[in-house]
Write a protein that holds these residues in place. Structure first.
Motif, PDB file in Angstrom:
ATOM      1  N   ASN A 192       0.803  -1.238   0.000  1.00 12.03           N
ATOM      2  CA  ASN A 192       0.000   0.000   0.000  1.00 12.03           C
ATOM      3  C   ASN A 192       0.829   1.278   0.000  1.00 12.03           C
ATOM      4  OD1 ASN A 192      -1.994  -1.809   0.413  1.00 12.03           O
ATOM      5  ND2 ASN A 192      -2.944  -0.752   2.139  1.00 12.03           N
ATOM      6  N   TYR A 193       1.900   1.277   0.802  1.00 14.19           N
ATOM      7  CA  TYR A 193       2.659   2.528   0.934  1.00 14.19           C
ATOM      8  C   TYR A 193       3.992   2.476   0.178  1.00 14.19           C
ATOM      9  CZ  TYR A 193       4.395  -0.234   4.926  1.00 14.19           C
ATOM     10  OH  TYR A 193       4.889  -1.226   5.732  1.00 14.19           O
ATOM     11  N   SER A 197       0.459   4.628  -2.266  1.00 15.73           N
ATOM     12  CA  SER A 197       0.369   6.054  -1.974  1.00 15.73           C
ATOM     13  C   SER A 197       1.108   6.349  -0.682  1.00 15.73           C
ATOM     14  CB  SER A 197      -1.109   6.445  -1.829  1.00 15.73           C
ATOM     15  OG  SER A 197      -1.226   7.656  -1.106  1.00 15.73           O
ATOM     16  N   HIS A 198       2.158   7.122  -0.763  1.00 18.72           N
ATOM     17  CA  HIS A 198       2.858   7.584   0.441  1.00 18.72           C
ATOM     18  C   HIS A 198       3.888   8.635   0.061  1.00 18.72           C
ATOM     19  CE1 HIS A 198       5.077   7.528   4.256  1.00 18.72           C
ATOM     20  NE2 HIS A 198       3.936   7.108   4.742  1.00 18.72           N
TER      21      HIS A 198
END
Lengths: 447, 357
Positions: free
Chosen positions: B63-64, B91-92
């Motif tokens: 995720n990140y 997304s990060h």
């Protein structure tokens, strides 16, 4: 396998004989069925321990007022006037304040301040009243966190419109106005224009003694942790949650996922460590919730608030993880330590554990604006939803789609054509209840 | 997702298929699972996972993305990775690449689309198993003959190589005997002001004992009983009486040096939520763990005592000498990934080391 529970240090205070639980009260926005659940759990614990239980709750349509829960039930409003009479009549020697939501907590603060509890020899089980006060009084709260170097939103407590204008100038517009001691963010507003402050503050001061003028953190990520601490200083975080809607929309009106989805391990542990340090420093005994704003690009943070009671979030966390927060909080109130409490799920391990989920949980609020013609349907810092659904899935889309379908608002999930089309940009900047169904679906559709 | 199809083939002939999102390479190794909900970057670079195929029970991974650093070592250590669902569009703010591209750049295969809950249940029932991560068309007989696995009896030699390095710092001097140390162990000592010398276990570090105030034995992969020559050398450390902190494999090595025995756990402890209790203070902590072997505390000699116990299964989580400054823990006080509850052990150790000067 050795039984380790007997090894934990015991810190039992004198045992209460007759305990009063302040119940969930009337259902209203910001205070709903979750406190029925937490109060029922607490009553179960007291019963298990052989303590005579008295419940005050005006709401006949609750589980906790059913016959098998409390030994005596008073269908009276949860306020200082009636609670004092019950204390006297029932010769109460212990009281539980943190299982009935904000109304119960406020009543407890009032009873303590007026000396009623001391006069009748009533002991508060769980978090001491002085600690509750430190979490509710903004200035005390900021001071306490400042002592251990934990950041809070820049904020001024004001009692006049004039003070509020000065505070807003100092902090810089936009600011958020919030009522102290208020329920569900009632009356909260983001103010971008100095000319609007005076009227807004005057309106709020009609209902609360203080108005908080705060740094506006709109757009920051909103993260929460559920924390449990016992009187022997053992402390765990049972669950963390991330609001899909960023700061600026009340948690009660936000779509929330557990566990957090966009934090890396450094951020997760950084906030977890602050949570534990803060809760230890404050001296919470039992369960609480800590909310953060996290700046998405720099990792800067603010602690927004600590709720020294079972909350909407703790009810969600209990259901999301299977960890019985209210049950454990009640046990802790009686002096048990976390390693002494049996894990009800495994039956062999203890309550000193942090669940590792292998699924994702999604909570979606439910609004009923149709029943209130003429109200402003935009959502923001003041909670307007009247209920919520929770779905569990092995992926975010699965959990979200299940939740949207369960809302029973006439959609089966994300649907670009569900509502008469609105302007997407306007909808993004001025969120309404239909934002998720509509916007996400259309975004996916167009991508 | 239109990746190559690959399969995981376990020794009990369980086969699970998935979509590849890492490197196109076939590997073999011990299949283990970790239940952490975040921290794949730290976990994948932890040298204790060398030679193992890792199953993550938390279903959403990537995720990140992957940042520029810091990592726990200079490479991805796992042989292969199995996840339920891979997020190809992370997304990060700190990300520089995706998990899939990072795995490819380190030539590590990975599959998604696997029900890791079912797979983990199987590993819990049968205990840890060997397995192969193969292209879908590769017959298992072919893999057994041609796909090599790391020789676990010699795995520590792969993760702790090179020369002795010195990291200057304050007045307290610490020797880290490296058996695959996570970078965070060294970092936690440095940020507390220690001057740290890192010696790969096979180097001649004995002369350095004259110039340090304390010794740290680190984590690492494999079975501690395969390291008996090193256990002999650890005895010389204990004989010096310097403060000793053992972590994970280091804890097991000290226990063996003291005369205790170790044994293999059925499926190990690999998670960030292991509850342990200090048997002296009765305080409990949540810890990060990654080990397949444990110390049998019933075999401890009389001048040693249990220090920590696991609140889930009662296994030993730490020991300490009754009279001398030797303390070891099975869990990871350096966290990364996982909770920071027991970081204070580094403060305690450095206080003891400073006290010896």
């Amino acid at each position: 396998m050795p039984d380790v529970r007997h090894m934990a240090r015991s810190t039992f205070p004198a045992r209460p004989r007759r305990a009063l639980l302040l119940g969930s009260g009337a259902l209203q926005i910001g205070q709903a069925g979750e406190f029925d659940y937490s109060g029922s759990q607490a009553l179960k614990v007291l019963k298990e321990e052989g303590i005579y239980t008295v419940l005050v709750n005006p709401n006949i349509a609750t589980i906790q007022t059913s016959e098998e829960y409390a030994d005596a039930v008073y269908f009276l409003p949860v306020n200082a006037h009636f609670v004092e009479q019950i204390i006297v009549k029932e010769r109460i020697d212990a009281i539980l304040l943190s299982f009935g939501g904000q109304t119960a907590l406020n009543t407890g603060l009032e009873l303590e301040a007026s000396g009623v509890l001391e006069k009748h020899g009533v002991r508060v089980l769980g978090t001491p009243v002085a600690v509750i006060r430190a979490t509710e009084d903004r200035k005390l709260f900021v001071d306490r966190l400042c002592e251990i170097g934990v950041k809070t939103a820049r904020s001024r407590a004001c009692t006049t419109p004039h003070e509020a204008v000065a505070a807003a100038r100092e902090i810089g517009l936009p600011v958020i106005l919030r009522g102290a001691f208020s329920l569900g963010g009632k009356g909260s507003a983001i103010v971008r224009d100095e000319r609007d402050i005076e009227a807004a503050v005057r309106r709020m001061l009609a209902g609360v003694p203080q108005v908080l003028v705060e740094e506006c953190l709109s757009g920051w990520k909103e993260i929460e942790y559920e924390v449990v601490r016992d009187s022997d200083d053992n402390c765990i975080t049972v669950c963390n949650m991330e609001n899909v809607d960023p700061m600026g929309i009340h948690t009660g009106d936000s779509i929330v996922v557990a566990p957090s989805q966009t934090l890396n391990d450094h951020e997760y542990q950084f906030l977890r460590e602050i949570a534990i340090r803060t809760i230890r420093h404050l001296g919470i005994v039992g369960e609480c919730n800590i909310q953060y704003a996290l700046e998405p690009a720099t990792g800067d943070y603010r602690v927004i608030e600590v709720n020294a009671r079972l909350s909407r979030s703790s009810a969600l966390a209990s259901k999301a993880t299977g960890y019985p927060l209210a049950y454990v909080a009640a046990k802790i109130g009686l002096g048990y330590t976390l390693p002494q409490i049996r894990n009800c799920v495994t039956q062999t391990t203890t309550a000193f554990f942090e669940p590792a989920l292998d699924y994702i949980v999604c909570k979606v609020p439910r609004w009923d604006f149709d029943k209130f013609p003429g109200v402003d349907v935009s959502i923001g810092p003041e909670m307007k939803s009247v209920g919520e659904v929770m779905a569990i899935g092995r992926s975010f889309p699965e959990a979200l789609q299940k939740a949207l379908r369960m809302l029973e608002i006439g959609v089966d999930g994300l649907d670009p054509d569900a509502f008469a089309s609105g302007n997407i940009r306007h909808e993004l900047q001025n969120p309404s209840p239909r934002r998720m169904v509509l916007l996400l679906a259309r975004a996916f559709h167009e991508a | 997702m239109h990746g190559l199809s690959m399969k995981l083939h376990l020794t009990d002939d369980t086969v699970v298929a998935g979509r590849a999102f890492g490197a196109d390479r076939e590997v073999g190794g011990e299949v283990v699972f970790n239940t952490g909900m975040s921290g794949y970057v730290e976990t994948l670079t932890d040298p204790s996972y060398r030679g193992q195929i890792l199953v993550l029970t938390y279903p959403l991974q990537g995720n990140y993305g992957v940042p520029e650093g810091p990592f726990e070592s200079s490479r991805i250590q796992v042989e292969g990775l199995i996840v339920t669902r891979y997020s190809a569009r992370p997304s990060h703010h700190s990300l520089v690449t995706t998990l899939g591209d990072w795995l490819k750049s380190h030539n590590v295969p990975a599959i998604e689309g696997v029900d890791t809950r079912t797979l983990t249940r199987r590993l819990r029932e049968h205990g840890t198993m060997q397995g192969f991560l193969l292209r879908e068309s590769t017959p298992i007989e072919h893999a057994k003959a041609n796909v090599s696995s790391i020789d676990m009896a010699r795995v520590v030699g792969l993760v702790a190589q090179g020369e002795i390095t010195r990291h200057p710092g304050g007045d307290t001097r610490v020797l880290v005997i490296d058996t695959g140390a996570k970078a965070s162990i060294i970092n936690k000592l440095q940020v507390r002001g220690a001057a740290v010398t890192v010696a790969p276990f096979a180097t001649r570090w004995e002369p350095l004992l004259d110039e340090v105030d304390g010794v740290v034995l680190t984590n690492g992969p494999g079975d501690p009983a395969d390291l008996m020559p090193l256990v002999e050398r650890v005895r010389t450390v204990l004989a010096r009486g310097l403060p000793v902190l053992g972590i994970c494999l280091g804890h097991q090595l000290v226990a063996l040096a003291a005369g205790a025995r170790t044994y293999k756990l059925p499926y190990g402890h690999r998670s960030q939520n292991q509850p342990v209790m200090d048997v002296v203070t009765r305080h409990a902590y949540v810890t990060s763990q990654n080990h397949g072997y444990a110390v049998d505390e019933r075999t401890l000699p009389s001048d040693w005592a249990p220090w920590f116990v696991n609140l889930n299964d009662g296994t030993n989580e730490g020991i300490q000498h009754r009279y001398r400054p030797f303390r070891t823990v099975q869990f990871h006080p350096e966290a990364a990934p996982g909770p920071l509850d027991t970081e204070f052990l580094f403060d305690d150790f450095l206080r003891m080391a400073t006290g010896m000067r």
